[in-house]
Design a protein around this motif. Structure first.
Motif: not given
Length: 144
Positions: A58-66
């Motif tokens: 689980v990611f905190a924000t979509i910007s954290d997805i690489k």
């Protein structure tokens, strides 16, 4: 309106914003379904960041997805959509998809200005069923 069948045929990675670790919630049911049909789903929920939902980090924000995200699928209130739309532009998403009952005209305008597909008030699971499985979501027992 965007061509939903084309979107669901062409794009296979989804950042699902607002997925819950409660398996009875609509967001989690939709996530599991889309995984079953070959979509890579990245759950986004700041309160569950670092945990796993349905086997995915689980990611905190979509910007954290690489990885590249094609569709940003939103299970959050309409008032939160514009900020998510801005992030969708930053990560190079192809589609901003708002689930049933969710709409934002300003976000729609922003998506159009940035050549990003916009879908609102529709469920990815129900649309997939309709176009690819020929199931009428409200009455699946009546389908042929």
């Amino acid at each position: 309106m965007s061509d939903i069948k084309e979107i669901l045929s062409k794009y296979k990675s989804i950042a699902m914003v607002g997925v819950s670790n409660d398996t009875t919630k609509a967001s989690t049911i939709v996530m599991k379904y889309m995984q079953k049909y070959g979509f890579k789903v990245y759950p986004v929920n700041p309160r569950a960041a670092g945990q796993k939902i349905l086997g995915e980090e689980v990611f905190a924000t979509i910007s954290d997805i690489k990885d590249q995200v094609d569709i940003v699928d939103v299970f959050r209130p309409s008032k939160e959509v514009y900020a998510i739309a801005e992030d969708a532009i930053k990560i190079g998403a192809k589609v901003l998809w708002l689930q049933l009952g969710i709409r934002d005209e300003k976000a729609k305008d922003l998506m159009e200005k940035n050549n990003i597909e916009y879908v609102d008030n529709k469920c990815t699971k129900m649309e997939y069923q309709k176009y690819f499985l020929k199931i009428r979501p409200a009455f699946p027992v009546l389908s042929n």
